[in-house]
Write a protein that holds these residues in place. Sequence first.
Motif, PDB file in Angstrom:
ATOM      1  N   LEU A   1       0.747  -1.369   0.130  1.00 56.88           N
ATOM      2  CA  LEU A   1       0.006   0.006  -0.060  1.00 56.88           C
ATOM      3  C   LEU A   1       0.909   1.248  -0.081  1.00 56.88           C
ATOM      4  O   LEU A   1       0.342   2.276  -0.730  1.00 56.88           O
ATOM      5  N   LEU A   2       1.996   1.254   0.625  1.00 60.98           N
ATOM      6  CA  LEU A   2       2.975   2.364   0.619  1.00 60.98           C
ATOM      7  C   LEU A   2       3.485   2.325  -0.569  1.00 60.98           C
ATOM      8  O   LEU A   2       4.347   3.770  -0.896  1.00 60.98           O
ATOM      9  N   LYS A   3       3.744   1.662  -1.613  1.00 58.02           N
ATOM     10  CA  LYS A   3       4.259   1.573  -2.682  1.00 58.02           C
ATOM     11  C   LYS A   3       5.619   1.998  -2.850  1.00 58.02           C
ATOM     12  O   LYS A   3       6.101   2.732  -3.556  1.00 58.02           O
ATOM     13  N   GLY A   4       6.442   1.391  -2.125  1.00 57.98           N
ATOM     14  CA  GLY A   4       8.062   1.654  -1.839  1.00 57.98           C
ATOM     15  C   GLY A   4       8.095   2.769  -1.145  1.00 57.98           C
ATOM     16  O   GLY A   4       9.512   2.935  -0.732  1.00 57.98           O
ATOM     17  N   ALA A   5       7.415   3.537  -0.586  1.00 58.95           N
ATOM     18  CA  ALA A   5       7.727   4.548   0.122  1.00 58.95           C
ATOM     19  C   ALA A   5       7.926   4.031   1.797  1.00 58.95           C
ATOM     20  O   ALA A   5       7.465   2.941   2.142  1.00 58.95           O
ATOM     21  N   GLU A   6       8.680   4.871   2.586  1.00 59.02           N
ATOM     22  CA  GLU A   6       8.359   4.445   4.006  1.00 59.02           C
ATOM     23  C   GLU A   6       7.539   4.941   4.998  1.00 59.02           C
ATOM     24  O   GLU A   6       7.300   4.650   6.148  1.00 59.02           O
ATOM     25  N   SER A   7       6.784   5.858   4.360  1.00 58.88           N
ATOM     26  CA  SER A   7       5.457   6.438   5.252  1.00 58.88           C
ATOM     27  C   SER A   7       4.493   6.918   4.492  1.00 58.88           C
ATOM     28  O   SER A   7       4.707   7.097   2.954  1.00 58.88           O
ATOM     29  N   GLY A   8       3.217   7.110   4.768  1.00 56.90           N
ATOM     30  CA  GLY A   8       2.391   7.585   3.981  1.00 56.90           C
ATOM     31  C   GLY A   8       0.791   7.136   4.615  1.00 56.90           C
ATOM     32  O   GLY A   8       0.715   6.527   5.337  1.00 56.90           O
ATOM     33  N   ILE A   9      -0.229   7.719   3.896  1.00 54.03           N
ATOM     34  CA  ILE A   9      -1.599   7.407   4.105  1.00 54.03           C
ATOM     35  C   ILE A   9      -1.965   6.158   3.599  1.00 54.03           C
ATOM     36  O   ILE A   9      -1.597   5.950   2.425  1.00 54.03           O
ATOM     37  N   VAL A  10      -2.429   5.251   4.331  1.00 59.68           N
ATOM     38  CA  VAL A  10      -2.705   3.958   3.821  1.00 59.68           C
ATOM     39  C   VAL A  10      -4.260   3.692   4.181  1.00 59.68           C
ATOM     40  O   VAL A  10      -4.686   4.044   5.109  1.00 59.68           O
ATOM     41  N   GLN A  11      -4.839   2.679   3.284  1.00 59.44           N
ATOM     42  CA  GLN A  11      -6.453   2.579   3.538  1.00 59.44           C
ATOM     43  C   GLN A  11      -6.742   0.930   3.205  1.00 59.44           C
ATOM     44  O   GLN A  11      -6.884   0.343   2.025  1.00 59.44           O
ATOM     45  N   PRO A  12      -6.255   0.134   4.312  1.00 56.89           N
ATOM     46  CA  PRO A  12      -6.370  -1.499   3.884  1.00 56.89           C
ATOM     47  C   PRO A  12      -7.968  -1.729   3.663  1.00 56.89           C
ATOM     48  O   PRO A  12      -8.610  -1.234   4.037  1.00 56.89           O
ATOM     49  N   PRO A  13      -7.872  -2.912   2.949  1.00 57.68           N
ATOM     50  CA  PRO A  13      -9.250  -3.436   2.609  1.00 57.68           C
ATOM     51  C   PRO A  13      -9.747  -3.906   4.262  1.00 57.68           C
ATOM     52  O   PRO A  13      -9.340  -4.570   4.772  1.00 57.68           O
ATOM     53  N   LYS A  14     -10.889  -3.614   4.294  1.00 55.28           N
ATOM     54  CA  LYS A  14     -11.677  -3.649   5.636  1.00 55.28           C
ATOM     55  C   LYS A  14     -10.838  -3.355   6.931  1.00 55.28           C
ATOM     56  O   LYS A  14     -11.138  -3.834   7.928  1.00 55.28           O
ATOM     57  N   GLY A  15      -9.907  -2.222   6.477  1.00 54.71           N
ATOM     58  CA  GLY A  15      -9.355  -1.834   7.587  1.00 54.71           C
ATOM     59  C   GLY A  15      -9.454  -0.337   8.027  1.00 54.71           C
ATOM     60  O   GLY A  15     -10.095   0.403   7.418  1.00 54.71           O
ATOM     61  N   GLU A  16      -8.656   0.258   8.994  1.00 54.69           N
ATOM     62  CA  GLU A  16      -9.088   1.651   9.107  1.00 54.69           C
ATOM     63  C   GLU A  16      -7.916   2.379   8.567  1.00 54.69           C
ATOM     64  O   GLU A  16      -6.912   1.950   8.464  1.00 54.69           O
ATOM     65  N   ARG A  17      -8.292   3.584   8.037  1.00 52.46           N
ATOM     66  CA  ARG A  17      -7.373   4.413   7.296  1.00 52.46           C
ATOM     67  C   ARG A  17      -6.386   5.128   8.449  1.00 52.46           C
ATOM     68  O   ARG A  17      -6.637   5.446   9.412  1.00 52.46           O
ATOM     69  N   SER A  18      -4.964   5.126   8.107  1.00 54.56           N
ATOM     70  CA  SER A  18      -4.085   5.463   8.839  1.00 54.56           C
ATOM     71  C   SER A  18      -2.863   6.133   7.970  1.00 54.56           C
ATOM     72  O   SER A  18      -2.855   5.911   6.958  1.00 54.56           O
ATOM     73  N   TYR A  19      -2.046   6.878   9.110  1.00 57.24           N
ATOM     74  CA  TYR A  19      -0.677   7.149   8.428  1.00 57.24           C
ATOM     75  C   TYR A  19       0.334   6.455   8.987  1.00 57.24           C
ATOM     76  O   TYR A  19       0.349   6.262  10.308  1.00 57.24           O
ATOM     77  N   THR A  20       1.072   5.745   8.213  1.00 58.28           N
ATOM     78  CA  THR A  20       2.130   4.460   8.635  1.00 58.28           C
ATOM     79  C   THR A  20       3.355   4.863   8.397  1.00 58.28           C
ATOM     80  O   THR A  20       3.624   5.437   7.132  1.00 58.28           O
ATOM     81  N   TRP A  21       4.251   4.646   9.080  1.00 55.22           N
ATOM     82  CA  TRP A  21       5.709   4.635   8.979  1.00 55.22           C
ATOM     83  C   TRP A  21       6.404   3.618   9.523  1.00 55.22           C
ATOM     84  O   TRP A  21       6.376   3.110  10.543  1.00 55.22           O
ATOM     85  N   LYS A  22       7.904   3.391   9.096  1.00 56.17           N
ATOM     86  CA  LYS A  22       8.755   2.561   9.801  1.00 56.17           C
ATOM     87  C   LYS A  22       9.405   3.081  10.547  1.00 56.17           C
ATOM     88  O   LYS A  22       9.858   4.616  10.633  1.00 56.17           O
ATOM     89  N   THR A  23      10.080   2.510  11.642  1.00 52.10           N
ATOM     90  CA  THR A  23      10.588   2.999  12.908  1.00 52.10           C
ATOM     91  C   THR A  23      11.821   2.012  12.923  1.00 52.10           C
ATOM     92  O   THR A  23      11.864   0.876  12.276  1.00 52.10           O
ATOM     93  N   SER A  24      12.713   2.168  13.842  1.00 55.34           N
ATOM     94  CA  SER A  24      14.039   1.436  13.925  1.00 55.34           C
ATOM     95  C   SER A  24      13.590   0.212  14.808  1.00 55.34           C
ATOM     96  O   SER A  24      14.101  -1.026  14.450  1.00 55.34           O
TER      97      SER A  24
END
Length: 351
Positions: free
Chosen positions: A305-328
């Motif tokens: 869903l992030l399409k190669g990015a490390e962060s961004g807005i995602v809307q999973p199927p049957k899930g809640e919309r969120s801002y998602t990002w990688k951490t250490s």
Amino acid sequence: MSRLFLSSLSLLLTVGLAGAQPPRVPKNFFQNRQALLKKQEQAAKNNAGVARKILRRMLQTEMSLAFQAREVSVGGDGRSTEQWVKRDPKLGIRRESIKPEGILLIDDRRRQVLVHQKEKRYQESKSQLAEMQKHLQEALRGEGGMLVVELQGTDTIAGRPADVVFVHLGPSGMGPSRRFWVDRETGLRLRMEERAPDSRILSNTYYLSLELSPNFKPDDFVPPPVPAGFRRILDNQKRYKTIEEAARDGVTVRQPTWLPLGFNLRNIMVAKAAHPRTTLFWGNGLTTLSLVSIASPMPPLLVRLLKGAESGIVQPPKGERSYTWKTSEGYCLLIGNLPDDQLKRIADSVK
């Protein structure tokens, strides 16, 4: 047309304008206008007072009235579910799915049990009824004066007349809004709708039918035993009320340094399983915001869903919309119905 004629016409117009008198202001104009504004302001206050009385009555009814209803819930993606709802003020609540079939939830005010036939899942957790009541009461208090309550008229739900109450943030705020359709006869909530700041419908729940003198069975509010072959999931999450309380227990909590006005921390939940998870919940009396920190690699679905990015807005199927990002340590999800720029600003401030 001669220049002499144009010059004469210009002179006549100039003299005429110079001699014109300004329009007379009617006597008591400003006093009447001020009186009208005060009258409009008082009408708005009276409207808000009536609306809050309707919501207070709604809360009292939900704590004191037994009923049975056929309910439809429609999500922002258009998917709908249908269920029977049985509620007894002393025994709790029972929700049994009609569409899709095979899902049963019982909350007897001590614990909540979810039985999912298709997934063969039997899930137990702490009762949510008191928490749900608390959230509705916050909407009436209007956290920090941020919330505006308005009576918008009447409607008919399940064949019953209802008052429509609108709850939203003030002109300076950005966020979702809610409408409550409240039964005029009993004060029961017949419908509730939540909209995003851009007016998209996030959720819409309403009754198709309502029975006010139900005959409940003795075991309607008794959680069933665990069916053979079902996976039993226990609530292994520890709860804290403050960051300081969690820190005293050795829990390191990621938290934002910026939040929109009106949001207050409700609780912190920590699950120490194979993949430790910490969740912070905030509320402003109208909507909730949660920050989930997970110590594990990001699931393939989120990566796609992030399409190669490390962060961004995602809307999973049957899930809640969120801002998602990688951490250490793994990844974080900031879940809420706020504008994208606010979600990003909150996420960027997490330390």
